[in-house]
Write a protein that holds these residues in place. Sequence first.
Motif, PDB file in Angstrom:
ATOM      1  N   LYS A  51       0.834  -1.202   0.000  1.00  0.00           N
ATOM      2  CA  LYS A  51       0.000   0.000   0.000  1.00  0.00           C
ATOM      3  C   LYS A  51       0.870   1.254   0.000  1.00  0.00           C
ATOM      4  O   LYS A  51       0.601   2.220  -0.694  1.00  0.00           O
ATOM      5  CB  LYS A  51      -0.911  -0.033   1.224  1.00  0.00           C
ATOM      6  CG  LYS A  51      -1.903   1.076   1.252  1.00  0.00           C
ATOM      7  CD  LYS A  51      -2.859   0.939   2.433  1.00  0.00           C
ATOM      8  CE  LYS A  51      -3.849   2.082   2.425  1.00  0.00           C
ATOM      9  NZ  LYS A  51      -4.746   2.029   3.533  1.00  0.00           N
ATOM     10  N   LYS A  52       1.944   1.224   0.729  1.00  0.00           N
ATOM     11  CA  LYS A  52       2.846   2.366   0.818  1.00  0.00           C
ATOM     12  C   LYS A  52       3.550   2.605  -0.517  1.00  0.00           C
ATOM     13  O   LYS A  52       3.690   3.742  -0.965  1.00  0.00           O
ATOM     14  CB  LYS A  52       3.869   2.106   1.929  1.00  0.00           C
ATOM     15  CG  LYS A  52       4.427   3.323   2.536  1.00  0.00           C
ATOM     16  CD  LYS A  52       5.262   2.957   3.747  1.00  0.00           C
ATOM     17  CE  LYS A  52       5.480   4.187   4.583  1.00  0.00           C
ATOM     18  NZ  LYS A  52       6.209   3.950   5.782  1.00  0.00           N
ATOM     19  N   GLN A  53       3.977   1.536  -1.168  1.00  0.00           N
ATOM     20  CA  GLN A  53       4.630   1.664  -2.472  1.00  0.00           C
ATOM     21  C   GLN A  53       3.648   2.199  -3.516  1.00  0.00           C
ATOM     22  O   GLN A  53       4.010   3.023  -4.360  1.00  0.00           O
ATOM     23  CB  GLN A  53       5.188   0.308  -2.913  1.00  0.00           C
ATOM     24  CG  GLN A  53       6.396  -0.157  -2.133  1.00  0.00           C
ATOM     25  CD  GLN A  53       6.794  -1.594  -2.497  1.00  0.00           C
ATOM     26  OE1 GLN A  53       5.935  -2.409  -2.847  1.00  0.00           O
ATOM     27  NE2 GLN A  53       8.089  -1.867  -2.383  1.00  0.00           N
ATOM     28  N   ALA A  54       2.411   1.766  -3.490  1.00  0.00           N
ATOM     29  CA  ALA A  54       1.393   2.239  -4.430  1.00  0.00           C
ATOM     30  C   ALA A  54       1.134   3.725  -4.215  1.00  0.00           C
ATOM     31  O   ALA A  54       0.973   4.491  -5.175  1.00  0.00           O
ATOM     32  CB  ALA A  54       0.114   1.439  -4.272  1.00  0.00           C
ATOM     33  N   ASN A 105       1.724   6.670  -7.029  1.00  0.00           N
ATOM     34  CA  ASN A 105       0.655   7.615  -7.382  1.00  0.00           C
ATOM     35  C   ASN A 105       1.077   9.051  -7.092  1.00  0.00           C
ATOM     36  O   ASN A 105       0.733   9.964  -7.820  1.00  0.00           O
ATOM     37  CB  ASN A 105      -0.642   7.279  -6.644  1.00  0.00           C
ATOM     38  CG  ASN A 105      -1.315   6.048  -7.221  1.00  0.00           C
ATOM     39  OD1 ASN A 105      -1.076   5.683  -8.373  1.00  0.00           O
ATOM     40  ND2 ASN A 105      -2.160   5.412  -6.420  1.00  0.00           N
ATOM     41  N   ALA A 106       1.799   9.263  -6.013  1.00  0.00           N
ATOM     42  CA  ALA A 106       2.254  10.605  -5.658  1.00  0.00           C
ATOM     43  C   ALA A 106       3.189  11.134  -6.742  1.00  0.00           C
ATOM     44  O   ALA A 106       3.144  12.321  -7.097  1.00  0.00           O
ATOM     45  CB  ALA A 106       2.952  10.593  -4.309  1.00  0.00           C
ATOM     46  N   THR A 107       4.007  10.290  -7.313  1.00  0.00           N
ATOM     47  CA  THR A 107       4.917  10.702  -8.376  1.00  0.00           C
ATOM     48  C   THR A 107       4.128  11.135  -9.611  1.00  0.00           C
ATOM     49  O   THR A 107       4.418  12.159 -10.219  1.00  0.00           O
ATOM     50  CB  THR A 107       5.883   9.552  -8.730  1.00  0.00           C
ATOM     51  OG1 THR A 107       6.562   9.153  -7.543  1.00  0.00           O
ATOM     52  CG2 THR A 107       6.888   9.987  -9.756  1.00  0.00           C
ATOM     53  N   GLY A 147       2.297  14.405  -8.809  1.00  0.00           N
ATOM     54  CA  GLY A 147       3.290  15.490  -8.788  1.00  0.00           C
ATOM     55  C   GLY A 147       3.684  15.919 -10.195  1.00  0.00           C
ATOM     56  O   GLY A 147       3.829  17.113 -10.481  1.00  0.00           O
ATOM     57  N   MET A 148       3.848  14.936 -11.082  1.00  0.00           N
ATOM     58  CA  MET A 148       4.212  15.246 -12.467  1.00  0.00           C
ATOM     59  C   MET A 148       3.080  16.026 -13.144  1.00  0.00           C
ATOM     60  O   MET A 148       3.316  17.001 -13.855  1.00  0.00           O
ATOM     61  CB  MET A 148       4.503  13.956 -13.238  1.00  0.00           C
ATOM     62  CG  MET A 148       4.959  14.187 -14.665  1.00  0.00           C
ATOM     63  SD  MET A 148       5.366  12.661 -15.522  1.00  0.00           S
ATOM     64  CE  MET A 148       3.762  11.888 -15.622  1.00  0.00           C
ATOM     65  N   LEU A 149       1.833  15.617 -12.912  1.00  0.00           N
ATOM     66  CA  LEU A 149       0.686  16.316 -13.499  1.00  0.00           C
ATOM     67  C   LEU A 149       0.574  17.744 -12.962  1.00  0.00           C
ATOM     68  O   LEU A 149       0.298  18.681 -13.707  1.00  0.00           O
ATOM     69  CB  LEU A 149      -0.601  15.544 -13.243  1.00  0.00           C
ATOM     70  CG  LEU A 149      -0.750  14.209 -13.998  1.00  0.00           C
ATOM     71  CD1 LEU A 149      -2.008  13.474 -13.548  1.00  0.00           C
ATOM     72  CD2 LEU A 149      -0.761  14.444 -15.503  1.00  0.00           C
ATOM     73  N   ILE A 150       0.813  17.926 -11.673  1.00  0.00           N
ATOM     74  CA  ILE A 150       0.775  19.263 -11.070  1.00  0.00           C
ATOM     75  C   ILE A 150       1.887  20.137 -11.676  1.00  0.00           C
ATOM     76  O   ILE A 150       1.653  21.290 -12.044  1.00  0.00           O
ATOM     77  CB  ILE A 150       0.884  19.184  -9.530  1.00  0.00           C
ATOM     78  CG1 ILE A 150      -0.402  18.586  -8.954  1.00  0.00           C
ATOM     79  CG2 ILE A 150       1.164  20.557  -8.926  1.00  0.00           C
ATOM     80  CD1 ILE A 150      -0.330  18.272  -7.468  1.00  0.00           C
ATOM     81  N   ALA A 151       3.070  19.591 -11.797  1.00  0.00           N
ATOM     82  CA  ALA A 151       4.193  20.344 -12.367  1.00  0.00           C
ATOM     83  C   ALA A 151       3.914  20.736 -13.822  1.00  0.00           C
ATOM     84  O   ALA A 151       4.204  21.863 -14.244  1.00  0.00           O
ATOM     85  CB  ALA A 151       5.478  19.528 -12.277  1.00  0.00           C
TER      86      ALA A 151
END
Length: 194
Positions: free
Chosen positions: A18-21, A25-27, A30-34
């Motif tokens: 769950k932590k790896q997923a 997803n955060a990556t 983050g890419m979409l926000i950037a």
Amino acid sequence: MSEQQQDQETPVTPVLTKKQAQKANATVIGMLIATGITLLLVLVPVLLNPSPKSEIRNVDVQQIAVQAAGDAGYAPLAPDLPDGWSSNYARWEASNSSGVPVWEVGYITPETDFIRLSETNAGNPTWVAQTSGDSVVAGERTAGGQTWELRDSASGKASMVLEMNGITVVLTGEADLAEFDVLAEAVVRDLTNG
């Protein structure tokens, strides 16, 4: 088959915790926000800058013709045209690639088409051909009480050529022939009165 061979042939399906997923997803988030921020930074200046306005530049052909007359040895054409006509350049070229000194004026018609007036007292068939874009004679056209040679080029431009009082005039452009007639009549008036 041995167990070792069977293990090598069975594909391994990775299982994310769950932590790896969440990190994966955060990556992506983050890419979409950037990417969104970058687009915003690019679009803001573009949207704040006004679009360029197409300005019709209207030069004083009469004044430039008076200045060029001394070099030309004759009074260059500066015909009076009806309202709606403008000129975007007027120049005297004493030396150019053709070797023929020439007076040139660029006219914008009321329909926003372009017609170039080229005038010389040293015209020859080669100069006429070059000035008219290597067009071919297509017939004759009467304008201003004079018979003009009508030429057509492969590029779709028309030309009207007149030799009068030792002056050769070539009108070239993509305007309607009725607009050519207006300019041609004004040219003949100038040549007759000049």
